[in-house]
Write a protein that holds these residues in place. Structure first.
Motif, PDB file in Angstrom:
ATOM      1  N   GLN A 323       0.820  -1.202   0.000  1.00 35.88           N
ATOM      2  CA  GLN A 323       0.000   0.000   0.000  1.00 35.88           C
ATOM      3  C   GLN A 323       0.861   1.262   0.000  1.00 35.88           C
ATOM      4  O   GLN A 323       0.586   2.225  -0.727  1.00 35.88           O
ATOM      5  N   LEU A 324       1.919   1.263   0.808  1.00 35.77           N
ATOM      6  CA  LEU A 324       2.796   2.432   0.858  1.00 35.77           C
ATOM      7  C   LEU A 324       3.573   2.607  -0.446  1.00 35.77           C
ATOM      8  O   LEU A 324       3.770   3.725  -0.926  1.00 35.77           O
ATOM      9  N   LEU A 325       4.018   1.505  -1.021  1.00 43.96           N
ATOM     10  CA  LEU A 325       4.758   1.582  -2.281  1.00 43.96           C
ATOM     11  C   LEU A 325       3.886   2.105  -3.416  1.00 43.96           C
ATOM     12  O   LEU A 325       4.374   2.794  -4.324  1.00 43.96           O
ATOM     13  N   GLN A 326       2.611   1.777  -3.377  1.00 47.89           N
ATOM     14  CA  GLN A 326       1.704   2.237  -4.433  1.00 47.89           C
ATOM     15  C   GLN A 326       1.520   3.742  -4.416  1.00 47.89           C
ATOM     16  O   GLN A 326       1.035   4.318  -5.395  1.00 47.89           O
ATOM     17  N   GLY A 327       1.933   4.397  -3.341  1.00 42.03           N
ATOM     18  CA  GLY A 327       1.854   5.844  -3.279  1.00 42.03           C
ATOM     19  C   GLY A 327       3.087   6.549  -3.804  1.00 42.03           C
ATOM     20  O   GLY A 327       3.150   7.787  -3.792  1.00 42.03           O
ATOM     21  N   ILE A 328       4.067   5.802  -4.281  1.00 38.98           N
ATOM     22  CA  ILE A 328       5.297   6.388  -4.817  1.00 38.98           C
ATOM     23  C   ILE A 328       5.170   6.464  -6.338  1.00 38.98           C
ATOM     24  O   ILE A 328       5.047   5.428  -7.006  1.00 38.98           O
ATOM     25  N   PRO A 329       5.185   7.652  -6.917  1.00 41.90           N
ATOM     26  CA  PRO A 329       4.820   7.813  -8.330  1.00 41.90           C
ATOM     27  C   PRO A 329       5.750   7.153  -9.333  1.00 41.90           C
ATOM     28  O   PRO A 329       5.329   6.859 -10.453  1.00 41.90           O
ATOM     29  N   PHE A 330       7.000   6.933  -8.981  1.00 42.83           N
ATOM     30  CA  PHE A 330       7.919   6.337  -9.961  1.00 42.83           C
ATOM     31  C   PHE A 330       8.004   4.812  -9.851  1.00 42.83           C
ATOM     32  O   PHE A 330       8.873   4.187 -10.462  1.00 42.83           O
ATOM     33  N   LEU A 331       7.087   4.211  -9.093  1.00 41.71           N
ATOM     34  CA  LEU A 331       7.023   2.760  -8.969  1.00 41.71           C
ATOM     35  C   LEU A 331       5.660   2.237  -9.402  1.00 41.71           C
ATOM     36  O   LEU A 331       4.628   2.862  -9.137  1.00 41.71           O
ATOM     37  N   HIS A 332       5.666   1.099 -10.074  1.00 41.89           N
ATOM     38  CA  HIS A 332       4.435   0.346 -10.348  1.00 41.89           C
ATOM     39  C   HIS A 332       4.615  -1.027  -9.725  1.00 41.89           C
ATOM     40  O   HIS A 332       5.443  -1.815 -10.183  1.00 41.89           O
ATOM     41  N   CYS A 333       3.862  -1.294  -8.667  1.00 41.68           N
ATOM     42  CA  CYS A 333       4.092  -2.501  -7.868  1.00 41.68           C
ATOM     43  C   CYS A 333       3.001  -3.539  -8.083  1.00 41.68           C
ATOM     44  O   CYS A 333       1.836  -3.207  -8.333  1.00 41.68           O
ATOM     45  N   TYR A 334       3.395  -4.810  -7.958  1.00 34.38           N
ATOM     46  CA  TYR A 334       2.493  -5.915  -8.225  1.00 34.38           C
ATOM     47  C   TYR A 334       2.040  -6.578  -6.925  1.00 34.38           C
ATOM     48  O   TYR A 334       2.841  -6.738  -5.993  1.00 34.38           O
ATOM     49  N   PRO A 335       0.786  -6.996  -6.849  1.00 29.80           N
ATOM     50  CA  PRO A 335       0.336  -7.763  -5.683  1.00 29.80           C
ATOM     51  C   PRO A 335       1.197  -9.011  -5.522  1.00 29.80           C
ATOM     52  O   PRO A 335       1.656  -9.604  -6.502  1.00 29.80           O
ATOM     53  N   SER A 336       1.414  -9.412  -4.277  1.00 27.39           N
ATOM     54  CA  SER A 336       2.319 -10.531  -4.000  1.00 27.39           C
ATOM     55  C   SER A 336       1.688 -11.527  -3.045  1.00 27.39           C
ATOM     56  O   SER A 336       0.938 -11.163  -2.139  1.00 27.39           O
ATOM     57  N   HIS A 337       2.023 -12.802  -3.269  1.00 21.38           N
ATOM     58  CA  HIS A 337       1.625 -13.887  -2.365  1.00 21.38           C
ATOM     59  C   HIS A 337       2.849 -14.480  -1.675  1.00 21.38           C
ATOM     60  O   HIS A 337       2.775 -15.583  -1.142  1.00 21.38           O
ATOM     61  N   ALA A 338       3.964 -13.749  -1.696  1.00 20.05           N
ATOM     62  CA  ALA A 338       5.200 -14.237  -1.090  1.00 20.05           C
ATOM     63  C   ALA A 338       5.650 -13.258  -0.002  1.00 20.05           C
ATOM     64  O   ALA A 338       4.830 -12.525   0.557  1.00 20.05           O
ATOM     65  N   ASN A 339       6.926 -13.233   0.318  1.00 23.63           N
ATOM     66  CA  ASN A 339       7.423 -12.307   1.345  1.00 23.63           C
ATOM     67  C   ASN A 339       8.257 -11.194   0.714  1.00 23.63           C
ATOM     68  O   ASN A 339       9.280 -10.776   1.246  1.00 23.63           O
ATOM     69  N   PHE A 340       7.807 -10.716  -0.418  1.00 25.10           N
ATOM     70  CA  PHE A 340       8.470  -9.624  -1.136  1.00 25.10           C
ATOM     71  C   PHE A 340       7.455  -8.942  -2.041  1.00 25.10           C
ATOM     72  O   PHE A 340       6.361  -9.482  -2.287  1.00 25.10           O
ATOM     73  N   VAL A 341       7.825  -7.768  -2.536  1.00 24.46           N
ATOM     74  CA  VAL A 341       6.996  -7.030  -3.488  1.00 24.46           C
ATOM     75  C   VAL A 341       7.887  -6.604  -4.647  1.00 24.46           C
ATOM     76  O   VAL A 341       8.966  -6.040  -4.436  1.00 24.46           O
ATOM     77  N   LEU A 342       7.438  -6.870  -5.867  1.00 24.99           N
ATOM     78  CA  LEU A 342       8.160  -6.464  -7.074  1.00 24.99           C
ATOM     79  C   LEU A 342       7.568  -5.167  -7.606  1.00 24.99           C
ATOM     80  O   LEU A 342       6.340  -5.018  -7.676  1.00 24.99           O
ATOM     81  N   CYS A 343       8.446  -4.239  -7.998  1.00 18.70           N
ATOM     82  CA  CYS A 343       8.003  -2.947  -8.528  1.00 18.70           C
ATOM     83  C   CYS A 343       8.763  -2.604  -9.800  1.00 18.70           C
ATOM     84  O   CYS A 343       9.996  -2.644  -9.818  1.00 18.70           O
ATOM     85  N   ASP A 344       8.037  -2.257 -10.867  1.00 24.84           N
ATOM     86  CA  ASP A 344       8.671  -1.653 -12.035  1.00 24.84           C
ATOM     87  C   ASP A 344       9.078  -0.233 -11.677  1.00 24.84           C
ATOM     88  O   ASP A 344       8.362   0.473 -10.954  1.00 24.84           O
ATOM     89  N   VAL A 345      10.222   0.190 -12.204  1.00 27.74           N
ATOM     90  CA  VAL A 345      10.749   1.532 -11.940  1.00 27.74           C
ATOM     91  C   VAL A 345      10.635   2.362 -13.214  1.00 27.74           C
ATOM     92  O   VAL A 345      10.981   1.892 -14.304  1.00 27.74           O
ATOM     93  N   THR A 346      10.155   3.584 -13.098  1.00 32.30           N
ATOM     94  CA  THR A 346      10.051   4.485 -14.251  1.00 32.30           C
ATOM     95  C   THR A 346      10.902   5.727 -14.011  1.00 32.30           C
ATOM     96  O   THR A 346      11.084   6.162 -12.873  1.00 32.30           O
ATOM     97  N   GLY A 347      11.422   6.262 -15.099  1.00 32.16           N
ATOM     98  CA  GLY A 347      12.130   7.539 -15.024  1.00 32.16           C
ATOM     99  C   GLY A 347      13.610   7.453 -14.750  1.00 32.16           C
ATOM    100  O   GLY A 347      14.329   8.457 -14.894  1.00 32.16           O
ATOM    101  N   VAL A 348      14.113   6.266 -14.378  1.00 32.82           N
ATOM    102  CA  VAL A 348      15.525   6.124 -14.047  1.00 32.82           C
ATOM    103  C   VAL A 348      15.878   4.642 -14.095  1.00 32.82           C
ATOM    104  O   VAL A 348      15.014   3.792 -13.831  1.00 32.82           O
ATOM    105  N   PRO A 349      17.112   4.284 -14.438  1.00 31.97           N
ATOM    106  CA  PRO A 349      17.504   2.876 -14.363  1.00 31.97           C
ATOM    107  C   PRO A 349      17.365   2.340 -12.930  1.00 31.97           C
ATOM    108  O   PRO A 349      17.739   3.012 -11.965  1.00 31.97           O
TER     109      PRO A 349
END
Length: 403
Positions: A323-349
């Motif tokens: 929920q907190l990561l979804q509020g960061i504009p340069f990240l697109h994060c995916y729902p997770s069923h594990a103990n981690f969250v994956l996020c695509d990064v935009t605007g920078v490597p």
């Protein structure tokens, strides 16, 4: 996307060694040997890229950033922040037979694992971490020219072990537009008379997605061995283990690293049809599970309620982190069923974002590859670790002019 055969795709995944994912290549890694004995090495091995460590040691990061080691927050390897059960430390302290080899037959451990998994002991094969189990499965099934099915992006070791056996990995890319769901129809089309093994990481690492049981059953109906990697299943509450009663070609692979906090002691196990388990034991090295891991695993399995309570805390924190990561504009994060969250990064490597977060003492995993072109993976920690990660992301975003 059409499936393709590859020699080795370490870049797609999440093992401790990888290429193409933002790892730091050193001159020593690049150096080529001149020893004449090299000519005797198998060509499959010579063709492999030199490994690049995907993770940095805490001490190395602390020295690099001028921070105390205790200030480093390690969210790059999906480790359990709560650690093992107190019963593990007590059992290790009470141990007096460290000079002796462990039980070569794993009888007590197999019984405890079987009780936990809801199978019979003859269906269990204990290994030195899940990586050894994956390698043994490839040794059992893959010969030169044989094929296995991989679903990128996923765990790196699948491709590695198939390649070492002289096999070909047929990569069927996951459906990015569907949160990296398994493309089951494409897998079925990719099968050939040389296909010996299908890998399915469930929940998938590093995307966190869960494959429905109906898709697993569709693959099992082919009669080909389907290896379902359930390293993170405690965080999803879903397992394919009951299907062992119906499908003799199902293999369920599991680990004691994540839910029970034994990553440093390397204990994994597989669930098989009894006949397949018997063949797997032929490939197992004697004393493959070291005595410390053996004792720790037994103690953990005697304290499941305590460990599952910690898993519940991590599941709750995972949802808060997302929920907190979804509020960061340069990240697109995916729902997770594990103990981690994956996020695509935009605007920078993604590698630059990782480096800026490291300056704040927060370590995350970066992916810059064919199947994950620009992403970070953040492990679930304790609440204070989440706060530190979010603060580091904001600081990094400001430095990189993303906010």
């Amino acid at each position: 996307m059409s499936p393709c055969k590859v020699i080795l795709v370490l870049e797609q995944c999440s093992s401790g060694f990888a290429t193409g994912d933002g790892g730091r290549q050193t001159d020593e890694n690049k150096a080529k040997g001149t020893c004449m004995t090299i000519k005797h090495i198998r060509p499959e091995v010579l063709a492999m890229p030199d490994p690049v460590a995907a993770f940095s040691a805490v001490e190395a990061v602390a020295a690099r950033q001028g921070l105390p080691p205790e200030h480093i927050i390690k969210l790059d390897a999906n480790e359990n922040p709560y650690g093992p059960s107190p019963k593990v430390q007590a059992a290790m302290a009470a141990g007096q037979a460290w000079h002796l080899y462990p039980d070569i037959t794993h009888q007590a451990l197999n019984r405890a694992l079987a009780a936990y998994a809801g199978v019979s002991p003859e269906q269990v094969v204990a290994t030195s971490g899940c990586d050894e189990l994956i390698a043994m499965l490839a040794q059992l099934l893959i010969g030169p020219g044989d094929e296995a099915i991989d679903n990128a992006p996923t765990f790196a070791i699948y491709s590695l072990v198939v390649h070492v056996q002289g096999g070909h990995m047929v990569v069927v890319p996951r459906l990015r537009e569907q949160h990296y769901a398994l493309d089951t129809p494409a897998i079925l089309r990719a099968l050939s008379e040389r296909t010996r093994l299908i890998f399915v990481c469930n929940p998938n690492n590093p995307t966190g997605g869960l494959t429905p049981q109906r898709d697993i059953e569709a693959l099992l109906e082919t009669g080909i061995v389907v290896a379902v990697d359930e390293t993170y299943h405690e965080f999803a509450g879903v397992t394919m283990a009951p299907l062992l009663q119906r499908y003799e070609n199902l293999v369920v692979m599991r680990s004691m690293s994540k839910w029970s906090g034994l990553a440093g002691l390397r204990v994994g196990y597989g669930l098989f049809h009894p006949d397949l388990a018997r063949q797997m034991r032929k490939l197992r090295m004697p004393f493959n599970v070291n005595l410390a891991g053996y004792v720790a695993a037994l103690a953990s399995l005697d304290d499941v309620a305590y460990l599952h309570a910690n898993v519940a805390k991590m599941i709750a924190e995972r949802e808060r982190l997302l929920q907190l990561l979804q509020g960061i504009p340069f990240l697109h994060c995916y729902p997770s069923h594990a103990n981690f969250v994956l996020c695509d990064v935009t605007g920078v490597p993604a590698g630059r974002l990782r480096d800026e977060m490291e300056k704040e003492g927060v370590l995350v995993r970066v992916y810059q590859s064919m199947y994950l072109p620009n992403a970070i993976r953040i492990s679930v920690g304790k609440p204070q670790h989440t706060e530190a990660a979010i603060a580091a992301l904001h600081t990094a975003g400001q430095r990189l002019k993303l906010l």
